[in-house]
Design an enzyme around this catalytic site. Structure first.
Site, short mmCIF file in Angstrom:
data_model
loop_
_atom_site.label_atom_id
_atom_site.label_comp_id
_atom_site.label_asym_id
_atom_site.label_seq_id
_atom_site.Cartn_x
_atom_site.Cartn_y
_atom_site.Cartn_z
N LEU A 17 60.55 -63.83 -7.05
CA LEU A 17 60.88 -63.44 -5.67
C LEU A 17 59.75 -63.77 -4.71
CD1 LEU A 17 62.20 -59.91 -6.74
CD2 LEU A 17 63.65 -61.79 -5.94
N GLY B 148 56.19 -71.35 -9.18
CA GLY B 148 57.20 -71.05 -10.21
C GLY B 148 56.83 -71.69 -11.53
N ASP B 149 56.22 -72.86 -11.47
CA ASP B 149 55.79 -73.54 -12.71
C ASP B 149 54.66 -72.77 -13.37
OD1 ASP B 149 57.61 -75.52 -12.09
OD2 ASP B 149 56.11 -76.73 -11.03
N GLY C 32 47.72 -77.75 -4.06
CA GLY C 32 48.20 -78.64 -5.13
C GLY C 32 48.85 -77.87 -6.26
P1 ATP Z 1 57.80 -73.04 -6.01
O1 ATP Z 1 59.13 -73.71 -5.93
O2 ATP Z 1 57.08 -72.89 -4.68
O3 ATP Z 1 56.91 -73.57 -7.09
P2 ATP Z 1 59.40 -70.84 -6.91
O4 ATP Z 1 60.35 -70.74 -5.76
O5 ATP Z 1 59.89 -71.42 -8.17
O6 ATP Z 1 58.05 -71.52 -6.47
P3 ATP Z 1 58.55 -68.18 -6.32
O7 ATP Z 1 59.55 -67.12 -6.60
O8 ATP Z 1 58.35 -68.58 -4.91
O9 ATP Z 1 58.85 -69.40 -7.29
O10 ATP Z 1 57.12 -67.72 -6.87
C1 ATP Z 1 56.83 -67.56 -8.24
C2 ATP Z 1 55.70 -66.57 -8.35
O11 ATP Z 1 54.57 -67.04 -7.58
C3 ATP Z 1 56.00 -65.19 -7.79
O12 ATP Z 1 56.63 -64.37 -8.77
C4 ATP Z 1 54.61 -64.70 -7.40
O13 ATP Z 1 53.92 -64.22 -8.54
C5 ATP Z 1 53.91 -65.97 -6.95
N1 ATP Z 1 54.00 -66.15 -5.50
C6 ATP Z 1 54.78 -67.02 -4.81
N2 ATP Z 1 54.61 -66.89 -3.48
C7 ATP Z 1 53.69 -65.92 -3.31
C8 ATP Z 1 53.06 -65.31 -2.17
N3 ATP Z 1 53.38 -65.67 -0.93
N4 ATP Z 1 52.15 -64.33 -2.39
C9 ATP Z 1 51.82 -63.94 -3.64
N5 ATP Z 1 52.37 -64.48 -4.75
C10 ATP Z 1 53.28 -65.45 -4.60
O1 RIB Z 2 57.49 -77.32 -8.78
C1 RIB Z 2 56.61 -78.18 -8.11
C2 RIB Z 2 56.83 -79.59 -8.58
O2 RIB Z 2 58.13 -80.01 -8.20
C3 RIB Z 2 55.89 -80.60 -7.96
O3 RIB Z 2 54.70 -80.76 -8.70
C4 RIB Z 2 56.74 -81.86 -7.86
O4 RIB Z 2 56.29 -82.90 -8.67
C5 RIB Z 2 58.16 -81.42 -8.22
O5 RIB Z 2 58.51 -81.79 -9.49
#
Ligand code: ATP
Ligand code: RIB
Length: 316
Positions: free
Chosen positions: A229, A259-260, A295
């Site tokens: 979230l 998320g990764d 990054g």
């Molecule tokens: P992305 O696509 O940007 O890699 P995502 O959408 O797959 O990320 P998110 O739910 O945005 O995943 O974030 C994954 C985790 O990263 C969260 O559970 C939290 O621990 C951390 N995180 C992301 N954004 C924030 C923020 N603004 N502040 C603190 N922690 C964050």
């Molecule tokens: O989740 C982030 C990743 O999405 C980036 O590193 C980019 O390469 C894309 O695969």
């Protein structure tokens, strides 16, 4: 005499490798708009490589199945992954496709937009998945995402489960057809958009309704559903309980790969023997740490960095 510590089970990542071409911009451009950006950087990325790097930096034995092109970007990405501790022996070099690239814009709030040209990632097939590797990894975790052909991901999940691995799907980027994979998945990690798309949820997924969305997703296969979230942390839903793990407040620089980082850190904790809730808590902290660094792979913490961050934030 103390008995020897059993070797850690491996994390096997079946996934993508990209070169991220990143620029900062004051805001995302509108159609037809040209903006002055800054801080151009060429950084290792790709959801698979990011997750593998996160898990390896946190001490897990990691094996990677994927592909790059026969180009300089491919050479660099393999070198970097090996330097992070990832076993790169099963990464194929494809002669007639370039290494995947991602064009990333990061705005003033640390949010991003990403366009991926899959290149060699789209050439990974079931034949690249070694049955011997899976058999030797029994008891470990197979981690997959959705930047490879869906049929390759499906075969990887099915064969890994049959070989005795726990299967973890990070359902990113959002792909509605991935609904058909859920019966192969033990643990699903999805952000709000991905969870909503997979569950065919009519409204926006939020902290408030994530419990119901997770229940719908669990009914389709996974025993555990984790909905990340962003700044609000993550919801973990199993058969017996649902918990919210809040994220620490951090100075966000770039959320790319958050998320990764979550997925890789979670898998590393699981093969290290942690229970689901404890693994998810560590993953939330690792992912929040990663948002403080520009990054994707560059932001994945080592064990020492994560432990120092936990101590500084009062949770370690
Ligand atoms: P992305 O696509 O940007 O890699 P995502 O959408 O797959 O990320 P998110 O739910 O945005 O995943 O974030 C994954 C985790 O990263 C969260 O559970 C939290 O621990 C951390 N995180 C992301 N954004 C924030 C923020 N603004 N502040 C603190 N922690 C964050
Ligand atoms: O989740 C982030 C990743 O999405 C980036 O590193 C980019 O390469 C894309 O695969």
């Amino acid at each position: 005499m103390t008995s020897p510590t059993p070797p850690l089970r491996p994390v096997v990542v079946l996934g993508s490798i990209n070169t991220d071409l990143v620029v900062r911009a004051p805001h995302f451009p509108r159609p037809g708009e040209t903006l002055h950006g800054s801080d151009f950087a060429v950084i290792g990325g790709g959801k698979g490589a990011n997750q593998a790097t996160a898990a390896a930096r946190l001490g897990a034995p990691v094996q990677f199945i994927g592909a790059v092109g026969a180009d300089d970007f491919g050479t660099r990405r393999i070198e970097e992954m090996a330097a992070a501790g990832v076993d790169v022996a099963a990464i194929a070099r494809v002669a007639d496709s370039p290494t995947g690239v991602a064009f990333i814009t990061v705005n003033a709030h640390g949010e991003n937009t990403i366009i991926v040209a899959a290149g060699a990632n789209w050439r990974v097939t079931e034949q690249d998945i070694s049955g011997t590797m899976l058999a030797m990894a029994a008891g470990g975790v197979l981690v997959a995402q959705l930047e490879l052909p869906l049929e390759t991901v499906a075969a990887g999940l099915a064969r890994a489960r049959a070989a005795g691995l726990t299967t973890l799907l990070n359902a990113a980027p959002s792909t509605a057809a991935a609904r058909n994979l859920l019966h192969h998945v033990d643990i699903l990690v999805a952000n709000e958009v991905e969870a909503g798309d997979l569950a065919e949820w009519a409204s926006t997924v939020t902290k408030e309704n994530a419990v119901d969305v997770s229940a719908r997703l669990r009914a389709r296969g996974p025993h555990t559903v984790i909905v990340t979230l962003g700044a609000a942390g993550a919801i973990v839903a199993t058969g017996t309980r649902t918990i919210l793990i809040p994220a620490p407040r951090v100075p966000v620089v770039d959320t790319t790969g958050a998320g990764d980082c979550f997925t890789g850190a979670f898998a590393a904790a699981i093969v290290g023997g942690a229970e689901i809730d404890a693994a998810a808590r560590r993953a939330v902290s690792a992912a929040s740490y990663s948002t403080t660094i520009f990054g994707a792979t560059t932001g994945m913490p080592t064990t020492e960095q994560l432990d120092a961050f936990l101590r500084a934030s009062g949770t370690g």
